[in-house]
Design a protein around this motif. Structure first.
Motif, mmCIF file in Angstrom:
data_model
loop_
_atom_site.group_PDB
_atom_site.id
_atom_site.type_symbol
_atom_site.label_atom_id
_atom_site.label_comp_id
_atom_site.label_asym_id
_atom_site.label_seq_id
_atom_site.Cartn_x
_atom_site.Cartn_y
_atom_site.Cartn_z
ATOM 1 N N TYR A 167 60.642 31.957 70.042
ATOM 2 C CA TYR A 167 60.032 33.294 69.945
ATOM 3 C C TYR A 167 60.643 34.061 68.759
ATOM 4 C CZ TYR A 167 58.491 32.845 74.907
ATOM 5 O OH TYR A 167 57.927 32.462 76.090
ATOM 6 N N ALA A 168 61.975 34.082 68.703
ATOM 7 C CA ALA A 168 62.656 34.862 67.668
ATOM 8 C C ALA A 168 62.327 34.321 66.276
ATOM 9 C CB ALA A 168 64.167 34.842 67.908
ATOM 10 N N ASP A 169 62.284 33.004 66.133
ATOM 11 C CA ASP A 169 61.971 32.405 64.835
ATOM 12 C C ASP A 169 60.544 32.728 64.415
ATOM 13 O OD1 ASP A 169 64.509 31.341 64.805
ATOM 14 O OD2 ASP A 169 63.873 29.340 65.447
ATOM 15 N N PHE A 170 59.636 32.683 65.375
ATOM 16 C CA PHE A 170 58.234 33.011 65.089
ATOM 17 C C PHE A 170 58.102 34.456 64.625
ATOM 18 C CE2 PHE A 170 54.270 34.819 67.009
ATOM 19 C CZ PHE A 170 53.349 34.225 66.148
ATOM 20 N N ILE A 171 58.772 35.362 65.313
ATOM 21 C CA ILE A 171 58.698 36.778 64.949
ATOM 22 C C ILE A 171 59.378 37.031 63.612
ATOM 23 C CG2 ILE A 171 59.430 39.100 65.622
ATOM 24 C CD1 ILE A 171 57.033 37.917 67.208
ATOM 25 N N GLU A 172 60.527 36.434 63.379
ATOM 26 C CA GLU A 172 61.212 36.609 62.101
ATOM 27 C C GLU A 172 60.317 36.163 60.944
ATOM 28 O OE1 GLU A 172 65.222 35.106 59.704
ATOM 29 O OE2 GLU A 172 64.522 34.006 61.478
ATOM 30 N N GLU A 173 59.626 35.055 61.123
ATOM 31 C CA GLU A 173 58.813 34.490 60.046
ATOM 32 C C GLU A 173 57.524 35.263 59.816
ATOM 33 O OE1 GLU A 173 56.361 30.346 59.074
ATOM 34 O OE2 GLU A 173 57.865 30.382 60.672
ATOM 35 N N THR A 174 56.911 35.763 60.884
ATOM 36 C CA THR A 174 55.557 36.320 60.762
ATOM 37 C C THR A 174 55.477 37.833 60.784
ATOM 38 O OG1 THR A 174 55.169 36.272 63.172
ATOM 39 C CG2 THR A 174 54.632 34.264 61.913
ATOM 40 N N THR A 175 56.475 38.479 61.348
ATOM 41 C CA THR A 175 56.385 39.919 61.584
ATOM 42 C C THR A 175 57.246 40.639 60.570
ATOM 43 O OG1 THR A 175 56.112 39.347 63.919
ATOM 44 C CG2 THR A 175 56.446 41.660 63.408
ATOM 45 N N THR A 176 56.645 40.905 59.420
ATOM 46 C CA THR A 176 57.374 41.424 58.271
ATOM 47 C C THR A 176 56.636 42.617 57.674
ATOM 48 O OG1 THR A 176 56.198 39.996 56.715
ATOM 49 C CG2 THR A 176 58.185 39.087 57.755
ATOM 50 N N LEU A 177 57.260 43.234 56.696
ATOM 51 C CA LEU A 177 56.617 44.341 55.991
ATOM 52 C C LEU A 177 55.277 43.900 55.402
ATOM 53 C CD1 LEU A 177 56.713 47.240 54.849
ATOM 54 C CD2 LEU A 177 57.991 46.312 52.890
ATOM 55 N N GLU A 178 55.229 42.673 54.920
ATOM 56 C CA GLU A 178 54.018 42.157 54.287
ATOM 57 C C GLU A 178 52.877 41.987 55.292
ATOM 58 O OE1 GLU A 178 57.293 41.881 51.811
ATOM 59 O OE2 GLU A 178 57.122 40.916 53.787
ATOM 60 N N THR A 179 53.205 41.751 56.535
ATOM 61 C CA THR A 179 52.166 41.597 57.561
ATOM 62 C C THR A 179 51.991 42.867 58.379
ATOM 63 O OG1 THR A 179 53.716 40.752 59.238
ATOM 64 C CG2 THR A 179 52.679 39.126 57.769
ATOM 65 N N ASP A 180 52.571 43.971 57.894
ATOM 66 C CA ASP A 180 52.557 45.238 58.624
ATOM 67 C C ASP A 180 53.197 45.071 59.998
ATOM 68 O OD1 ASP A 180 52.068 47.965 58.920
ATOM 69 O OD2 ASP A 180 50.097 47.647 59.838
ATOM 70 N N TYR A 181 54.186 44.211 60.062
ATOM 71 C CA TYR A 181 54.942 43.957 61.291
ATOM 72 C C TYR A 181 54.032 43.578 62.454
ATOM 73 C CZ TYR A 181 58.861 45.840 58.681
ATOM 74 O OH TYR A 181 59.830 46.040 57.724
ATOM 75 N N THR A 182 52.998 42.823 62.146
ATOM 76 C CA THR A 182 52.032 42.373 63.158
ATOM 77 C C THR A 182 52.008 40.857 63.168
ATOM 78 O OG1 THR A 182 50.684 44.343 62.776
ATOM 79 C CG2 THR A 182 49.626 42.489 63.895
#
Length: 398
Positions: free
Chosen positions: A162-177
């Motif tokens: 879960y944490a790795d998935f969120i770290e990789e995908t939920t970023t400023l570039e993805t608007d934290y989504t």
């Protein structure tokens, strides 16, 4: 049938939750009673994202939420009764959580539920709500004596994913989504940061949970990066309360942040407790929000309707939601919002539930025919009762 004591009612609610809403093919609790599982979407309908990309109001949208809540209820019941059979209940729920955590082709993506027809079909959009309750349930199971060495290893793998998935995908570039698992449209229920004051505390808990079970330095650093700001944002919530189920999820987030902070951020637990007391106060609003007659007169046994026959809809494709008849929808909301405040207040350090609210709980609990309840709100009733018992409230003494 309604029983004369709270403990008899609690047993009826427990039995109804397991016999009426738990599917042993998937080890998940669904929104439809077991005798209406044919109403659930078929694998073909799910593949076409009917009725929408989340499966909202189709009966299998909250399997992971239900699993997390019932895991807590099982563990609290074990804490109170020391009944060894609770181990089998916990293992069954854990199997369902593992299924939802590993079925997606995207590692770390927690699906809402799988179809009982093939054990794998699922909707491609999940939500922060699903993760919130599952993370809470997994952490409590991990630290319980009911989990084995193998269970703990599996939990470490799941929470890390879960944490790795969120770290990789939920970023400023993805608007934290975080994304869907099919590459199609996601939506606001997947936004974890800069969302609003009642959602942002969800973001650090992925890293807090992974740190708690693995002690990997990168998770600690990510947790510390967001934890204090998340609590500060929560403290800025508007005075008018959000709905009870959101209060519950906020409180889970604050509890996890608080518990992990003792070791890593000694100044933060006190601030978490301030926020938790604020949420507990808001919980009182929802406990009192429903009138006595509205709760007692609600048709909790009214059968569900096939979502395919819905006449009214909300929203636009691909998230168009078939609306339930208010006579079905309202009893579920009454049950959930009427039970959540007790869980929320029990979670709050140093909080004592008022005598009046305890009397209100007893009256409402005794008014329901749990043997025939037709909505999954019974899960919240089970959780509220066992949380209260584990917190030292003994209704049989009254």
């Amino acid at each position: 049938m309604k029983y004369n004591t709270i403990s008899q009612q609690a047993e009826a609610a427990w039995k109804r939750a397991w016999d009426g809403f738990f599917c042993r093919k998937t080890n998940l609790f669904y929104e439809f009673p077991s005798d209406l599982l044919e109403y659930l979407p078929t694998p073909e309908e799910i593949a076409q994202c009917k009725p929408n990309r989340t499966g909202w109001n189709a009966g299998m949208e909250d399997g992971s939420i239900n699993a997390g809540i019932m895991m807590e209820a099982v563990l609290y019941r074990y804490e109170v009764t020391h009944d060894a059979s609770m181990g089998e209940y916990a293992k069954s729920i854990f199997e369902g959580i593992k299924l939802c955590s590993t079925t997606s082709p995207v590692k770390g993506f927690l699906i809402r539920a799988v179809s009982p027809k093939d054990g794998k079909s699922h909707y491609p959009v999940t939500s922060r709500d699903q993760y919130t309750h599952v993370i809470q349930g997994l952490l409590k199971f991990y630290h319980s004596s009911l989990s084995t060495r193998e269970d703990k290893e599996a939990i470490r793998e799941i929470l890390s994913s879960y944490a790795d998935f969120i770290e990789e995908t939920t970023t400023l570039e993805t608007d934290y989504t975080f994304p869907s698992d099919d590459g199609g449209p996601s939506c606001g229920i997947c936004k974890l940061w800069n969302r609003n004051s009642w959602a942002d505390a969800r973001f650090p808990i992925y890293f807090a949970a992974a740190w708690d079970v693995t002690r990997k330095e990168k998770y600690k650093e990510l947790f510390l990066k967001y934890a204090e700001e998340a609590v500060d944002r929560t403290l800025k919530m508007p005075v008018f309360p959000v709905e009870g189920f959101l209060q519950y999820q906020i409180q889970i987030s604050l509890e996890i942040i608080r518990n992990i902070s003792f070791e890593l951020f000694p100044e933060l637990p006190q601030k978490c407790e301030r926020a938790m007391k604020m949420i507990a106060d808001q919980g009182t609003y929802y406990a009192l929000h429903t009138t006595r007659d509205e709760f007692i007169d609600a048709e909790f046994c009214k059968p569900w309707e096939d979502w395919r026959k819905a006449k009214d809809f909300y929203g636009e494709p691909p998230f168009r939601i078939p609306l339930r008849d208010s006579a079905i929808k309202r009893p579920f909301e009454l049950m959930r919002n009427g039970m959540d405040p007790y869980i929320i207040q029990c979670m709050t350090p140093g909080w004592k539930i008022s005598e009046f609210l305890l009397r209100l709980f007893k009256e409402r609990f005794l008014s329901i025919d749990f043997e025939t309840i037709a909505n999954s709100g019974v899960i919240y009733a089970v959780a509220a009762y066992w949380t209260l018992c584990a917190s030292g409230y003994d209704f049989e003494l009254k």
